[in-house]
Design a protein around this motif. Structure first.
Motif, mmCIF file in Angstrom:
data_model
loop_
_atom_site.group_PDB
_atom_site.id
_atom_site.type_symbol
_atom_site.label_atom_id
_atom_site.label_comp_id
_atom_site.label_asym_id
_atom_site.label_seq_id
_atom_site.Cartn_x
_atom_site.Cartn_y
_atom_site.Cartn_z
ATOM 1 N N GLY A 191 73.639 -27.114 11.946
ATOM 2 C CA GLY A 191 72.503 -27.370 11.097
ATOM 3 C C GLY A 191 71.212 -26.239 11.582
ATOM 4 O O GLY A 191 71.417 -25.842 12.940
ATOM 5 N N LEU A 193 67.370 -24.152 10.458
ATOM 6 C CA LEU A 193 66.223 -24.108 9.737
ATOM 7 C C LEU A 193 66.381 -22.716 9.002
ATOM 8 O O LEU A 193 66.990 -21.633 9.552
ATOM 9 N N ILE A 195 64.219 -20.705 8.007
ATOM 10 C CA ILE A 195 63.553 -19.603 8.548
ATOM 11 C C ILE A 195 63.847 -18.892 9.885
ATOM 12 O O ILE A 195 63.342 -18.106 10.355
ATOM 13 N N ASP A 196 65.087 -19.656 10.296
ATOM 14 C CA ASP A 196 65.465 -19.073 11.680
ATOM 15 C C ASP A 196 66.543 -17.994 11.158
ATOM 16 O O ASP A 196 67.651 -18.083 10.868
ATOM 17 N N GLU A 197 65.976 -16.825 11.222
ATOM 18 C CA GLU A 197 66.604 -15.416 10.911
ATOM 19 C C GLU A 197 67.714 -15.281 11.482
ATOM 20 O O GLU A 197 68.849 -14.966 10.875
ATOM 21 N N GLU A 198 67.768 -15.447 12.868
ATOM 22 C CA GLU A 198 69.014 -15.342 13.821
ATOM 23 C C GLU A 198 70.316 -16.039 13.261
ATOM 24 O O GLU A 198 71.147 -15.730 12.893
ATOM 25 N N GLN A 202 73.695 -15.362 11.326
ATOM 26 C CA GLN A 202 74.974 -15.855 11.990
ATOM 27 C C GLN A 202 75.935 -16.368 10.730
ATOM 28 O O GLN A 202 77.170 -16.037 10.618
ATOM 29 N N PHE B 4 58.745 -16.464 15.772
ATOM 30 C CA PHE B 4 59.910 -15.609 15.356
ATOM 31 C C PHE B 4 60.322 -15.088 16.486
ATOM 32 O O PHE B 4 61.500 -14.890 16.940
ATOM 33 N N ILE B 7 62.403 -17.537 18.066
ATOM 34 C CA ILE B 7 63.831 -17.501 17.372
ATOM 35 C C ILE B 7 64.496 -16.329 17.638
ATOM 36 O O ILE B 7 65.734 -16.445 18.041
ATOM 37 N N THR B 8 64.049 -15.281 17.840
ATOM 38 C CA THR B 8 64.803 -14.293 18.023
ATOM 39 C C THR B 8 65.374 -13.953 19.557
ATOM 40 O O THR B 8 66.216 -13.310 19.800
ATOM 41 N N LYS B 10 66.175 -16.353 21.178
ATOM 42 C CA LYS B 10 67.173 -17.114 21.725
ATOM 43 C C LYS B 10 68.529 -16.890 21.143
ATOM 44 O O LYS B 10 68.753 -17.454 19.750
ATOM 45 N N PRO B 12 72.410 -16.807 19.598
ATOM 46 C CA PRO B 12 73.244 -17.710 19.855
ATOM 47 C C PRO B 12 74.019 -17.478 21.133
ATOM 48 O O PRO B 12 74.665 -18.507 21.820
ATOM 49 N N LYS B 42 54.060 -21.513 10.656
ATOM 50 C CA LYS B 42 54.954 -21.186 9.517
ATOM 51 C C LYS B 42 54.477 -22.027 8.472
ATOM 52 O O LYS B 42 54.194 -21.580 7.249
ATOM 53 N N ASP B 287 58.931 -27.394 12.988
ATOM 54 C CA ASP B 287 58.922 -26.085 13.273
ATOM 55 C C ASP B 287 59.572 -25.436 12.138
ATOM 56 O O ASP B 287 59.469 -24.220 11.955
ATOM 57 N N GLY B 288 60.092 -26.099 10.845
ATOM 58 C CA GLY B 288 60.519 -25.446 9.852
ATOM 59 C C GLY B 288 59.221 -25.129 8.725
ATOM 60 O O GLY B 288 58.395 -25.179 9.158
ATOM 61 N N THR B 289 59.670 -25.160 7.550
ATOM 62 C CA THR B 289 58.910 -24.644 6.537
ATOM 63 C C THR B 289 58.162 -26.171 5.824
ATOM 64 O O THR B 289 57.143 -26.139 5.224
ATOM 65 N N GLU B 313 64.424 -26.961 19.183
ATOM 66 C CA GLU B 313 65.494 -27.524 19.453
ATOM 67 C C GLU B 313 65.623 -27.714 21.015
ATOM 68 O O GLU B 313 66.426 -28.222 21.509
#
Lengths: 504, 339
Positions: A191, A193, A195-198, A202, B4, B7-8, B10, B12, B42, B287-289, B313
């Protein structure tokens, strides 16, 4: 204020119905209630506006028609437009000759992993060999979860616990699937979001390197206004092929489905209607629209009945019903069939005008309630089962003692039966039109009006209205009575035997 | 921007997989309000873009079109038609027919929203003595297990010992999920077999907490829909089992609400409060929209306060809820004076 879409629509229609003539003014009143109701149902604001514009144009344009019942016409327009928006359907997975790859994606907690299991079950039912792929490397124990589901279904699960790269896991899984003659590979992605570009990138990498044939967006039926944003983002990143909406077995109004459909334009494939792995149904827009409008979903109801009752039995039952012989014994047989968690409530929800009742009933069958009803019927004599009208207070007390319930519960059961019987009879009529007509007549007669006298106090049967405290109190009271009966010696037992049908 | 960055930051590859569970990714140290704002950023951006659109150049005329558009913006927060209409009508009363500046309108919206949301800042209320028992409930997929991990992390950081009870014996691998978290956090965990009675897990978890004189005992429960009567009764039973061991337990019953939830959140709050006696809400996935606006009608109807918000998360991504902050953060960028 927080009535369901169904309730809101119904009250809108009532306000139309009450007026002899449909004027632009009262039509606008009705449509305003529809609009409000759609917003309360979590349909996105813009989609509501779009929908209302289309409906208003048609409705106002047609007002000159000298229809006998103008409200019917408005209902028809609203319903048709709803079907328009939600359709067309395409419940096919578009299986290809060799290997079909299906990818599920969505936000956290939307129900992807469970849906993977449900899709597998559906494929197994059609003799197609699926394989599940644990591509969720984010959430702790997500891999384990998929393995457990795979074991339950006897479906192979591909996973690579050491891997950090879902793209590679998916690629390897597809290779393995080809070796093993698997027909459908289902990718369970993590799952994320929108808006989670990374993580969205993927997902795109999986999409481009593994090349799934079908990409489905899994969306929680309880989603609010945000459905538009997430659906849009996933659709732009991946070009979705379909939508699966989950958790529609609760009291959510599912208005988000309209929003998702509106922004993505892709077909809605399936809806999840329970926690069990067989609770995935092909989506039918007419059913959903009817349900939304409170007209009930007869087709869905008949399907449900078909699934649990075998054909022969069904025909026999229909013949009986047609002859006006729907007895409490038949009711019991039905109950036994439907003593499956959540099923009864689901069916009641599908029944026209029964939305509220199903709410009041809760899932009567889930644990003890359905069994209790069966117990009550078991404590009746054959004569009583054939004709519950003979049940007088003394018989009622005997039955209640036999089944270990309160006498009011016996009353409630009889009332429920009284309510079911005419519906069953109506539905045995040939063809859909006959069925609808019977139901409409019932509705108009007020028999199905939840506010009417039928189900004024369902607490006895359902226990739903009782608070836990009250329940505990009742239980204690029952236990006390039992003890008292026992203390009196064998007398109490005699009562029980008297209530047992096997002695007659 | 910080969102952002995070997010960037971390990728994967740097994520801890379930099997390399012990180490936690380095999260930037931030004050609780910093995290709060960053989680809501956001949300605020989306909402503000809309609000700014209402004001073309120097102010805007408050007419029907303006009010309709304002209503739409408020609706998009999921606060529901009722509260949205209340706020719109307030703006209408105050400004109708006038040309106004954005800040003036925003100030009115905020005052009204604060009024609707007003609540004391309420962290967990700890038991006077003995273990504090926290029960966590919610619908399927709302984020219960992750929220428990976050709560446990927070308690550990406060120097408290924590016992977790894996009361979700229904969903496949739910126990494993919590076990992994327990290892990461360094908390003790009490588990039961699949499909075993969650009340017995609850009992043993509380017993364990008493035995080890733990400070906090957090019980996970299986996700369930509020309409599933028998499952809701199961919650009441779990509650009773715990009360038998410690008189005033559970001290807190937290409803985990998905911020993406729409008006069904109201029904959730109602159903779970009736069955389990909720004392507060954890608003997850903020943390989403999604804007989580449904807490506004929930606050109004059931006086159920939001206690914490989940904004990511990671185990640290939990912040104390503050109504003023919530309202301010929503409009932080549009009105620089009150941010």
């Amino acid at each position: 204020m927080f009535e369901s879409l169904q309730d809101g629509m119904r009250s809108a229609m009532k306000s139309l119905r009450g007026k002899g003539k449909l004027t632009e003014a009262n039509m606008r009143d009705g449509l305003a209630i529809v609009e409000q109701s759609l917003l309360e149902a979590d349909v996105s604001y813009d989609v509501v506006k779009h929908f209302m514009a289309a409906v208003s144009d048609q409705a106002l344009g047609r007002r000159v028609l000298l229809s006998l019942d103008p409200s019917e016409e408005v209902i028809g327009i609203v319903r048709d437009e709803l079907v328009n928006i939600l359709g067309p359907v395409d419940p096919s997975l578009h299986l290809r000759g060799e290997l079909t790859i299906v990818m599920l994606c969505g936000l956290q907690g939307s129900g992807k992993t469970t849906t993977c299991g449900k899709l597998s079950q559906m494929l197994l039912n059609n003799n197609v060999k699926p394989m599940l792929v644990a591509a969720d490397l984010q959430r702790p124990a997500a891999i384990d979860q998929l393995h457990v589901i795979g074991e339950q279904l006897g479906v192979p699960v591909y996973s690579d616990k050491g891997s950090q790269d879902p793209v590679k896991v998916c690629q390897d899984a597809v290779k393995k699937a080809k070796q093993d003659d698997v027909q459908v590979v289902i990718l369970d992605t993590a799952g994320r979001l929108a808006i989670d570009e990374e993580l969205m990138q993927q997902l795109q990498r999986i999409d481009s390197r593994v090349g799934p044939d079908q990409v489905y967006f899994v969306v929680d039926g309880m989603t609010g206004q945000d459905a538009v944003n997430s659906a849009n983002a996933f659709n732009e990143a991946l070009e979705l092929d379909g939508v699966i909406m989950t958790k529609l077995d609760g009291d959510t109004r599912g208005g988000a489905l309209m929003s998702v459909k509106h922004v993505t334009g892709v077909p809605i494939k399936f809806i999840g209607t329970g926690e069990h792995l067989d609770a995935l149904e092909p989506f039918r827009p007419d059913g959903m629209a009817s349900r939304i409008l409170g007209l009930g979903d007869i087709v869905g109801l008949v399907d449900q009945v078909r699934q649990v009752v075998d054909e022969e039995e069904q025909l026999a039952l229909e013949a009986k019903i047609k002859a006006g012989e729907f007895t409490l014994d038949d009711f019991k047989t039905q109950l036994e069939h439907f003593a499956k968690p959540g099923l009864m409530q689901k069916m009641m929800g599908l029944m026209p005008g029964m939305g509220d009742i199903s709410k009041m009933m809760g899932d009567v069958d889930a644990e003890g309630d359905s069994k209790r009803l069966i117990g009550v019927i078991n404590s009746m004599t054959q004569a009583e089962r054939r004709n519950p009208k003979v049940i007088d207070p003394s018989r009622r007390n005997r039955i209640a003692a036999g089944a270990g319930v309160q006498p009011t519960e016996v009353n409630q059961l009889v009332k429920q039966y009284d309510m079911m019987a005419p519906i069953m009879k109506g539905m045995a009529g040939q063809g859909m039109a006959g069925r609808m007509k019977a139901i409409r007549e019932l509705q108009q007669s007020g028999a199905l009006d939840p506010g009417g006298n039928m189900m004024t106090k369902p607490k006895g049967t359902t226990g739903k209205r009782l608070s836990p405290k009250e329940k505990a109190k009742l239980k204690k009271q029952r236990e006390r009575e039992m003890r008292r009966a026992k203390r009196k010696g064998r007398g109490g037992d005699g009562d029980f035997e008297g209530g047992s049908p096997s002695k007659h | 921007m910080s969102l952002f960055d995070r997010i960037t930051g971390k990728s994967p590859e740097s994520q801890t997989g379930p099997e390399t569970a012990a180490s936690q990714p380095e999260a930037p140290k931030k004050g609780i309000f910093g995290r709060f704002k960053q989680g809501l950023q956001k949300t605020a951006q989306l909402l503000n873009t809309d609000i700014r659109d209402l004001f073309k150049q120097e102010g805007a005329l408050v007419d029907d079109d303006f009010l309709t558009e304002l209503f739409a913006i408020l609706i998009r927060t999921d606060m529901g038609a009722g509260p949205a209409a209340t706020i719109r009508d307030q703006v209408k009363t105050d400004f109708r027919g006038r040309v106004v500046q954005m800040n003036e309108v925003l100030a009115v919206i905020k005052v009204k929203l604060r009024e609707l949301m007003e609540q004391p800042e309420v962290p967990i209320e700890f038991a006077a003595s003995g273990p504090t028992v926290v029960m966590v409930v919610g619908v399927n997929g709302s984020g219960k297990t992750t929220s428990i991990a976050k709560l446990a992390t927070m308690f550990k950081q406060q120097g408290k010992s924590v016992v977790l009870g894996a009361g979700d014996t229904f969903r496949a691998a739910a126990v494993q999920q919590l076990t992994i978290w327990a290892e990461r956090i360094g908390a003790e965990i009490v588990t039961g077999a699949t499909n075993s009675d969650p009340a017995s897990v609850a009992h043993r978890a509380v017993a364990r907490a008493l035995e080890t004189s733990a400070d906090v005992c957090i019980l996970d429960t299986a996700g369930r829909l509020q309409t599933q009567t028998s499952l809701m009764q199961e919650l009441s039973k779990i509650r009773r089992v715990m009360t038998k061991q410690i008189d005033d337990a559970p001290h807190e019953v937290l409803l985990v609400l998905d911020a993406t939830a729409g008006q069904n959140g109201i029904s959730q709050a109602k159903g779970f409060s009736e069955a389990a006696g909720c004392t507060g809400i954890v608003l997850a996935k903020l943390d989403g929209t999604a804007k989580g606006g449904v807490v506004v009608p929930i606050r109004q109807q059931f006086e159920l306060p939001v206690k914490y918000i989940g904004v990511g998360e990671q185990a640290e991504d939990l912040a104390l809820f503050n109504a003023d902050e919530f309202v301010d953060a929503l409009f932080a960028e549009a009105s620089s004076d009150s941010a």
